[in-house]
Design a protein around this motif. Structure first.
Motif, PDB file in Angstrom:
ATOM      1  N   ASN A  58       0.812  -1.317   0.067  1.00 53.70           N
ATOM      2  CA  ASN A  58      -0.075   0.142  -0.121  1.00 53.70           C
ATOM      3  C   ASN A  58       0.907   1.077   0.031  1.00 53.70           C
ATOM      4  O   ASN A  58       2.049   1.119   0.662  1.00 53.70           O
ATOM      5  N   VAL A  59       0.413   2.221  -0.662  1.00 50.50           N
ATOM      6  CA  VAL A  59       1.293   3.481  -0.811  1.00 50.50           C
ATOM      7  C   VAL A  59       0.340   4.803  -0.480  1.00 50.50           C
ATOM      8  O   VAL A  59      -0.924   4.562  -0.636  1.00 50.50           O
ATOM      9  N   ALA A  60       0.733   5.933  -0.285  1.00 54.70           N
ATOM     10  CA  ALA A  60       0.285   7.025  -0.149  1.00 54.70           C
ATOM     11  C   ALA A  60       0.242   7.884  -1.095  1.00 54.70           C
ATOM     12  O   ALA A  60       1.059   7.562  -2.256  1.00 54.70           O
ATOM     13  N   VAL A 108      -3.961   8.894   2.512  1.00 53.28           N
ATOM     14  CA  VAL A 108      -4.135   7.361   2.015  1.00 53.28           C
ATOM     15  C   VAL A 108      -5.503   7.081   1.673  1.00 53.28           C
ATOM     16  O   VAL A 108      -6.124   5.895   2.051  1.00 53.28           O
TER      17      VAL A 108
END
Ligand SMILES: Cc1cc2nc3c(=O)[nH]c(=O)nc-3n(C[C@H](O)[C@H](O)[C@H](O)COP(=O)(O)OP(=O)(O)OC[C@H]3O[C@@H](n4cnc5c(N)ncnc54)[C@H](O)[C@@H]3O)c2cc1C
Ligand SMILES: [Zn+2]
Lengths: 459, 317
Positions: free
Chosen positions: B13-15, B22
């Motif tokens: 997962n990334v921002a 997010v």
């Protein structure tokens, strides 16, 4: 107390609690998840029996979009089909919803309803359904179903049960066309939070729906603590200050609860703001799963049965997910609306199976000779009942939350809303950043648990 | 590709790379329609504040060798294979580059960030002023080897660790690179440091403000290039990106490309099981489709909605 930010306490290790912890982690906040039962997943449990049939709680469908968001689409299979029909008579099973337009009396009455003077107050479900669909369709199909899974007459139900985002007619036709062309079970109006599209279709994870919970749990920084029931939630009247879990007090200024809202109210100490939610009722379900020889016994995956059957819906999940039953065998799920304590709930398993077998004739004539076995599950939290009686309180919960700062009630049972797992996911994704920010801001706990304790013991 | 290699794609997962949020909302979901390097599906989300479109979750850096297979076109866009299309493209690109580089000193230092096999540097060498000093950086060993094979001066480095002197570059190029990287802000900051005060960065990337995005964003948009394009911009998010990287926007416009249109159609056909003769009408080797979509996209470029964003950023004086 230590100077670092205390963790957010998450109550319940079902999909909502796990997703809440997952999103908190992404927002840089530690979370501790406490589950009362011996294992995670709650209503999203699955198991496979000795004969090679796999079940979830009822029939569960999820989309490729949801699975991609969780990074587990590679472990899913695409459903080759999905469809719903309505049983009007032994010969007539119009496809839901567009096939109903092929029934002249429904169309006539719907048109009539539109040209008649419009009704002003449509806050009651019965009025609203008759207004939207016409009297015939409402009375013959929509209202009987609504009443079956609500357990109340439609004139005592709120119109807010109607979906927020209904899929339009043109779009439904387009999506069904895409379904044909792609040979994929394109989702039609399943999720409320995010729209249908030709590229959003039903998939099913290897290992069943429970695999979703396991995948999310595996990604959490801290393991879920099972066998740890929440017993109390302490407040200073305005804000959460702590919880008691399995006899142990923990300070925190943020609690995310996935408990049924009417159960959550009973845990609150130091405030009566949640008392108004105590009246909320859930409708239970008795789920009878028949294992049968053969396949494709129903006219479609889901058959709604508004009349002439003791259950409101019959599902043949292996039509959509061929791999969940052994070859040439199938499962037929019959869902009864029921209430703990009522006659349906009290049936023995044998009685429940017999009631299905003796009534399925119009759909599966030789059902008795096909029967291999059965299982019965009683789910007290089937559907939140949108009773008119407490509609203002329900609307307030949806709009304003619990009324206690730092106490967030989420998930299908916590929000008291007809939502699916994916809805819960998108709602949490939108809500958690603000919860995390608020938690950071309040990381210095204003009032101690002792303070609240003393107040209560003297009261 | 072997099955075990496919499964070695792991996701994280990334921002949002601009604001760190997010809470992206879903826009599209799709697969690697072009190279079939993985059985994962990918979700493109939109940051509600920045309008950035990004993949979340996306492959981990360790998965890069799998999602960029050997046959990946960036390393294989050579003349023999693409013939006429290659010639047309070269001519067009050279014109655009030189126009963007007008007014530079005769001994200008030019840096191509993410130079690949050196295609653009080579164009400048052929068509640009002879006094220009050309440099390139790229992180892919195969690409760097190809560029060096052309006699170009290329570092195998991320631009952040380039050995070039800070403040030494007059003109930087970043052509269809920013969408491939995990942290565009870091790249732009690093380029900003290498630029002289007032130095310019010429940036090209896919445009999510284009009509083909609007029509096919749910799944088949060519610009997604699942799962290799990680961050995708429109004019608004490009301005935010520049601001986050402390660069000024000197010019923000769009330019024509038939590639995304072609792939949007191709991906739809592939995904909907169309016969291969039909699919093959839409590829980088299919001159008629490319010509038609070029004409088509030119019309949208006129109204500022071309397939690619064309940006000139400047290091403040
Ligand atoms: C028949 C049926 C069919 C459905 N079909 C679909 C479908 O097709 N697609 C879909 O997406 N969704 C479907 N749903 C909905 C889906 O199952 C639920 O939305 C979801 O599982 C609810 O998850 P939850 O975490 O909110 O609640 P739960 O799963 O109920 O989790 C709450 C958890 O809290 C625990 N708990 C309770 N009290 C305490 C306490 N005091 N302290 C600590 N822990 C406690 C419980 O043990 C439980 O594990 C269906 C539901 C039913 C009933
Ligand atoms: Zn952002």
């Amino acid at each position: 107390m230590s100077t670092s930010t205390p963790p957010v306490i998450v109550l319940g290790g079902g999909i909502a609690g796990l997703l809440a912890a997952h999103e908190l982690g992404r927002n840089g906040v530690a979370a501790e998840v406490y589950e009362a039962g011996p294992r995670i997943a709650g209503m999203a449990a699955s198991h496979t029996d000795a004969d090679g049939f796999s079940y979830d709680v009822g029939a569960h469908f999820v989309t490729n979009r949801f699975m991609a968001a969780l990074g587990m689409r590679a472990n899913c299979r695409v459903l080759p089909r999905y469809g719903e029909v309505v049983h009007l008579s032994a010969k007539k099973h119009p496809v839901y919803p567009i096939g109903l337009l092929g029934v002249p009396r429904f169309v006539r009455s719907a048109v009539w309803e539109k040209v008649r003077r419009p009704k002003r107050d449509l806050s009651v479900a019965a009025d609203r359904f008759r207004h939207d669909y016409g009297r015939k369709l409402a009375d013959e199909v929509a209202l009987p179903l609504l009443e079956a899974w609500s357990g109340l007459p439609a004139d005592q139900l709120s119109a807010s049960v109607i979906d927020k985002i209904p899929t339009g007619l043109a779009q439904t036709i387009w999506l069904r066309m895409a379904q044909r062309m792609t040979k994929r079970a394109v989702m039609i109006g399943y999720c409320k939070e995010e729209p249908s599209a030709t590229g959003v279709f039903h998939v099913y994870p290897d290992g069943g729906i429970a695999a979703i919970c396991q995948h999310v749990a595996d990604g959490l920084a801290q393991p879920v603590q099972v066998g740890q029931p929440a017993e109390k939630i302490y407040t200073d009247g305005e804000r959460v200050v702590g919880v008691r879990i399995a006899g142990r007090d923990i300070e925190t200024n943020t609690v995310i609860s996935t408990l049924p809202i009417n159960r959550l109210t009973q845990l609150i100490e130091g405030s009566d703001r949640l008392d108004r939610f105590r009246r909320f009722q859930f409708r239970g379900l008795v789920l009878v799963n028949l294992k049968l020889t053969g396949r494709e016994l129903l006219p479609d995956v889901i058959v709604w049965t508004p009349h002439g059957f003791p259950y409101f819906r019959v599902t043949e999940a292996p039509m959509a997910m061929p791999w969940i039953a052994p070859v040439d065998k199938t499962m037929i799920l019959c869902e009864f609306g029921a209430q703990p304590g009522d006659e349906v709930w009290a049936m023995t398993d044998e009685e429940a199976v017999e009631r299905c077998v003796s009534t399925l004739d119009p759909l599966i004539p030789d059902v008795r000779s096909r029967l291999l076995g059965a299982s019965v599950l009683r789910q007290p939290l089937g559907y939140p009942v949108f009773a008119l009686d407490y509609e203002p309180d329900r609307a307030a919960l949806a709009a304003e939350g619990t009324g206690i700062a730092g106490l967030h009630s989420v998930g299908r049972n916590g929000e008291f809303d007809h939502i699916l797992m994916e809805d819960t996911f998108w709602r949490l994704r939108r809500r958690i950043p603000a919860i995390a920010r608020d938690h950071h801001r309040c990381s210095v706990v204003a009032s101690s648990i002792e303070g609240v304790h003393n107040e209560h013991s003297t009261a | 590709m072997a099955a075990d290699e496919r499964e070695s794609v792991t996701l994280e997962n990334v921002a949002c790379c601009i604001c760190g949020g997010v809470d992206g909302t879903p826009v599209g979901v799709g697969e690697d329609f072009e190279y079939h390097t993985t059985s994962h599906s990918f979700l493109a989300v939109r940051c509600p504040r920045c309008e950035l479109i990004y993949l979340d979750p996306r492959p981990t850096p360790a998965s890069l060798p799998v999602i960029y297979p050997d046959e990946y076109h960036a390393f294989a866009f050579d003349e023999e294979q693409f013939g006429l299309v290659h010639k047309v493209r070269s001519r067009l690109e050279a014109r655009r580059l030189l126009r963007a580089g007008r007014g530079l000193p005769a001994d200008a230092h030019v840096l191509d960030v993410g130079c690949g096999d050196g295609f653009h540097l080579d164009l400048l060498r052929q068509h640009g002023p002879k006094g220009w000093q050309l440099h390139g950086v790229d992180t892919d060993a195969r690409a760097v080897a190809a560029a060096r094979g052309r006699g170009l001066d290329v570092e195998e480095q991320p631009v952040e660790t380039s050995a070039l002197a800070p403040g030494s570059i007059d003109f930087a190029l970043c052509i269809q690179t920013i969408e491939h990287v995990g942290d565009p802000v870091a790249i732009l900051r690093a380029i900003g440091k290498l630029l002289k005060p007032g130095g310019r960065l010429y940036l090209i990337t896919d445009n999510t403000g284009s009509p083909d995005f609007k029509i096919t964003k749910g799944r088949h948009w060519g610009g997604y290039h699942f799962p290799r394009h990680w961050n995708l911009f429109n004019k608004a998010s490009m301005r935010k990106l520049a601001e986050a990287a402390d660069l000024e926007v000197a010019k923000l416009s769009t330019t024509t490309s038939p590639v995304n249109w072609t792939y949007s159609v191709r991906n739809t056909l592939v995904d909907w099981n169309a016969p291969s003769w039909m699919v093959n009408r839409f590829s980088l080797k299919a001159a008629p489709a490319l010509a038609a979509f070029t004409a088509f996209d030119t019309a949208f470029t006129v109204i500022g909605r071309g397939a690619l964003l064309r940006v000139i950023l400047r290091r403040p004086q």
